[in-house]
Design an enzyme around this catalytic site. Structure first.
Site, PDB file in Angstrom:
ATOM      1  N   LYS A  13       0.525  -0.970   0.069  1.00  0.00           N
ATOM      2  CA  LYS A  13       0.300  -0.184   0.050  1.00  0.00           C
ATOM      3  C   LYS A  13       0.894   1.002   0.431  1.00  0.00           C
ATOM      4  O   LYS A  13       0.290   2.043  -0.678  1.00  0.00           O
ATOM      5  CB  LYS A  13      -1.100   0.132   1.127  1.00  0.00           C
ATOM      6  N   ARG A  88      -9.784   1.264   9.088  1.00  0.00           N
ATOM      7  CA  ARG A  88      -9.140  -0.754   9.156  1.00  0.00           C
ATOM      8  C   ARG A  88      -9.974  -1.291   9.784  1.00  0.00           C
ATOM      9  O   ARG A  88      -9.860  -2.094  10.402  1.00  0.00           O
ATOM     10  CB  ARG A  88      -7.590  -0.751  10.036  1.00  0.00           C
ATOM     11  N   ARG A 127      11.762  -6.090   5.111  1.00  0.00           N
ATOM     12  CA  ARG A 127      11.084  -4.399   4.099  1.00  0.00           C
ATOM     13  C   ARG A 127      12.265  -3.678   5.341  1.00  0.00           C
ATOM     14  O   ARG A 127      12.968  -4.042   6.516  1.00  0.00           O
ATOM     15  CB  ARG A 127       9.501  -4.200   5.188  1.00  0.00           C
ATOM     16  N   ARG A 160      11.253  -1.863  11.295  1.00  0.00           N
ATOM     17  CA  ARG A 160       9.796  -0.739  11.727  1.00  0.00           C
ATOM     18  C   ARG A 160       9.416  -2.308  12.959  1.00  0.00           C
ATOM     19  O   ARG A 160      10.182  -3.486  12.954  1.00  0.00           O
ATOM     20  CB  ARG A 160       8.822  -1.144  11.314  1.00  0.00           C
ATOM     21  N   ARG A 171      -0.988  -9.342  13.543  1.00  0.00           N
ATOM     22  CA  ARG A 171      -1.539  -7.987  12.987  1.00  0.00           C
ATOM     23  C   ARG A 171      -2.426  -8.546  10.884  1.00  0.00           C
ATOM     24  O   ARG A 171      -2.687  -8.220  10.994  1.00  0.00           O
ATOM     25  CB  ARG A 171       0.113  -6.902  12.154  1.00  0.00           C
TER      26      ARG A 171
HETATM   27  P1  ADP Z   1       1.111  -1.480   7.702  1.00  0.00           P
HETATM   28  O1  ADP Z   1       1.968  -0.639   6.392  1.00  0.00           O
HETATM   29  O2  ADP Z   1       1.701  -2.833   7.684  1.00  0.00           O
HETATM   30  O3  ADP Z   1       0.442  -2.005   7.348  1.00  0.00           O
HETATM   31  P2  ADP Z   1       0.753   0.246   9.023  1.00  0.00           P
HETATM   32  O4  ADP Z   1       1.599   1.863   8.457  1.00  0.00           O
HETATM   33  O5  ADP Z   1      -0.354   1.299   7.980  1.00  0.00           O
HETATM   34  O6  ADP Z   1       1.274  -0.756   8.409  1.00  0.00           O
HETATM   35  O7  ADP Z   1       0.581   0.440  10.559  1.00  0.00           O
HETATM   36  C1  ADP Z   1       0.865   0.194  11.690  1.00  0.00           C
HETATM   37  C2  ADP Z   1       0.445   0.529  12.211  1.00  0.00           C
HETATM   38  O8  ADP Z   1       0.229   1.391  13.419  1.00  0.00           O
HETATM   39  C3  ADP Z   1      -0.592  -0.840  12.747  1.00  0.00           C
HETATM   40  O9  ADP Z   1      -0.320  -2.234  12.956  1.00  0.00           O
HETATM   41  C4  ADP Z   1      -1.896  -0.301  13.581  1.00  0.00           C
HETATM   42  O10 ADP Z   1      -0.975  -0.372  15.160  1.00  0.00           O
HETATM   43  C5  ADP Z   1      -1.083   0.941  13.794  1.00  0.00           C
HETATM   44  N1  ADP Z   1      -2.489   1.552  12.622  1.00  0.00           N
HETATM   45  C6  ADP Z   1      -2.209   1.905  11.872  1.00  0.00           C
HETATM   46  N2  ADP Z   1      -3.257   2.941  11.383  1.00  0.00           N
HETATM   47  C7  ADP Z   1      -4.241   2.471  11.979  1.00  0.00           C
HETATM   48  C8  ADP Z   1      -5.591   2.996  11.650  1.00  0.00           C
HETATM   49  N3  ADP Z   1      -6.845   2.969  10.394  1.00  0.00           N
HETATM   50  N4  ADP Z   1      -6.535   1.768  12.932  1.00  0.00           N
HETATM   51  C9  ADP Z   1      -5.704   1.517  13.926  1.00  0.00           C
HETATM   52  N5  ADP Z   1      -4.186   1.450  14.252  1.00  0.00           N
HETATM   53  C10 ADP Z   1      -4.078   1.675  13.122  1.00  0.00           C
HETATM   54  P1  ADP Z   2       2.431  -2.086   3.017  1.00  0.00           P
HETATM   55  O1  ADP Z   2       2.236  -0.634   2.697  1.00  0.00           O
HETATM   56  O2  ADP Z   2       1.253  -2.118   2.896  1.00  0.00           O
HETATM   57  O3  ADP Z   2       2.862  -2.295   4.669  1.00  0.00           O
HETATM   58  P2  ADP Z   2       5.062  -1.412   1.716  1.00  0.00           P
HETATM   59  O4  ADP Z   2       4.431  -0.823   0.582  1.00  0.00           O
HETATM   60  O5  ADP Z   2       5.556  -1.272   2.954  1.00  0.00           O
HETATM   61  O6  ADP Z   2       3.631  -2.078   2.293  1.00  0.00           O
HETATM   62  O7  ADP Z   2       5.512  -2.632   1.454  1.00  0.00           O
HETATM   63  C1  ADP Z   2       5.916  -4.085   2.190  1.00  0.00           C
HETATM   64  C2  ADP Z   2       7.517  -4.616   1.744  1.00  0.00           C
HETATM   65  O8  ADP Z   2       7.138  -4.651   0.605  1.00  0.00           O
HETATM   66  C3  ADP Z   2       8.277  -3.361   1.468  1.00  0.00           C
HETATM   67  O9  ADP Z   2       9.560  -4.042   1.450  1.00  0.00           O
HETATM   68  C4  ADP Z   2       8.510  -2.899  -0.070  1.00  0.00           C
HETATM   69  O10 ADP Z   2       9.469  -2.493  -0.562  1.00  0.00           O
HETATM   70  C5  ADP Z   2       8.039  -4.589  -0.430  1.00  0.00           C
HETATM   71  N1  ADP Z   2       7.374  -4.809  -1.629  1.00  0.00           N
HETATM   72  C6  ADP Z   2       5.758  -3.257  -1.875  1.00  0.00           C
HETATM   73  N2  ADP Z   2       5.374  -3.867  -2.976  1.00  0.00           N
HETATM   74  C7  ADP Z   2       6.348  -4.983  -3.514  1.00  0.00           C
HETATM   75  C8  ADP Z   2       6.239  -5.762  -5.016  1.00  0.00           C
HETATM   76  N3  ADP Z   2       4.913  -5.619  -6.015  1.00  0.00           N
HETATM   77  N4  ADP Z   2       6.693  -6.568  -4.887  1.00  0.00           N
HETATM   78  C9  ADP Z   2       8.101  -6.755  -4.190  1.00  0.00           C
HETATM   79  N5  ADP Z   2       8.302  -6.395  -3.421  1.00  0.00           N
HETATM   80  C10 ADP Z   2       7.349  -5.550  -2.708  1.00  0.00           C
END
Ligand code: ADP
Ligand code: ADP
Ligand code: ZN
Length: 216
Positions: A13, A88, A127, A160, A171
């Site tokens: 995302k 979420r 990541r 992270r 998660r």
């Molecule tokens: P990822 O990209 O791996 O899905 P995020 O950066 O979006 O992770 O979120 C990291 C953490 O921040 C989540 O596991 C949660 O604890 C918190 N968080 C982020 N967005 C939300 C949301 N919309 N509602 C509740 N918790 C959130």
């Molecule tokens: P999210 O915001 O959904 O948690 P991220 O954009 O942070 O996901 O991506 C998670 C990890 O996977 C990062 O290390 C990113 O560089 C890698 N990644 C993202 N998209 C792809 C893809 N299409 N193929 C391989 N690796 C990816």
């Protein structure tokens, strides 16, 4: 252009949001990034949120909705936004719907990214991100040019706290339980588009651009 990206942690995302905003000049609103900023600055919200985030749990809806409501009031959101990681939960989606209708806005598309648990676990455990400019890397799939340094600003990359194996599993469970029901919620509103998150980063961006180019 008012867009939401939904998908499990690690599906891409954030990576896609950064490509979308380069092309369409709308702000990227990542609630996760805003929360991590608050933790870094040790704000009251950050200190409160950290206890949930470290355990891989969701931060309470009330706190997240307050944060989003303040962010949406900023001038740069006037012409649109890309939400990443928000909403979420169903209450967050209901809250967003109220916030938007108060300002006569509506959602254009909800982009749903999908990938298997196996791929997600691999991506999350490799990541790395730049705390300075926010760029996202991957040691296996999208590595920096110089060992563990950001290509853009040279800052040391970090892993992270919540990308540790035990927390990743938690998660994913929470995603299935609390966030996945939103897909059905937005399907009923005829807003969803499904994208295979397992292909490569640029292919996915191209698919997303095709969908977004159709929005007037
Ligand atoms: P990822 O990209 O791996 O899905 P995020 O950066 O979006 O992770 O979120 C990291 C953490 O921040 C989540 O596991 C949660 O604890 C918190 N968080 C982020 N967005 C939300 C949301 N919309 N509602 C509740 N918790 C959130
Ligand atoms: P999210 O915001 O959904 O948690 P991220 O954009 O942070 O996901 O991506 C998670 C990890 O996977 C990062 O290390 C990113 O560089 C890698 N990644 C993202 N998209 C792809 C893809 N299409 N193929 C391989 N690796 C990816
Ligand atoms: Zn950087």
């Amino acid at each position: 252009m008012n867009i939401i990206l939904i998908g499990p942690p690690g599906v891409g995302k954030g990576t896609q949001a950064k490509n979308i905003i380069k092309r369409y000049q709308v702000p990227h609103i990542s609630t996760g990034e805003i929360l991590r900023e608050n933790i870094k600055k040790q704000t009251k919200l950050g200190i409160h949120a950290k206890t949930f985030m470290d355990m891989g749990k969701l931060v309470p809806d009330y706190d997240v909705l307050g944060m989003v409501s303040r962010r949406l009031a900023d001038d740069d959101c006037f012409h649109g936004f890309v939400f990443d990681g928000f909403p979420r939960t169903i209450p967050q989606a209901d809250g967003l719907s109220k916030l938007l209708s108060n300002t006569d806005k509506r959602l254009d598309r909800v982009i749903v990214l999908k990938a298997s648990d196996e791929i997600i676990i691999k991506r999350l455990s490799s990541r790395r991100s730049c705390n300075n400019c926010g760029r996202i890397y991957n040691l296996l799939f999208n590595s920096p040019k110089n060992d563990n340094k950001c290509d853009v600003c040279g800052e040391e990359l970090t892993q992270r706290e919540d990308d540790k194996p035990e927390t990743i599993k938690k998660r994913l469970d929470i995603y299935r339980l609390q966030t996945e029901p939103l897909i059905n919620y937005y399907e009923k509103l005829d807003l969803t588009v499904f994208i295979n998150g397992e292909s490569d980063i640029n292919n996915i961006s191209e698919e997303i651009f095709q969908i977004l180019d159709e929005i007037d």
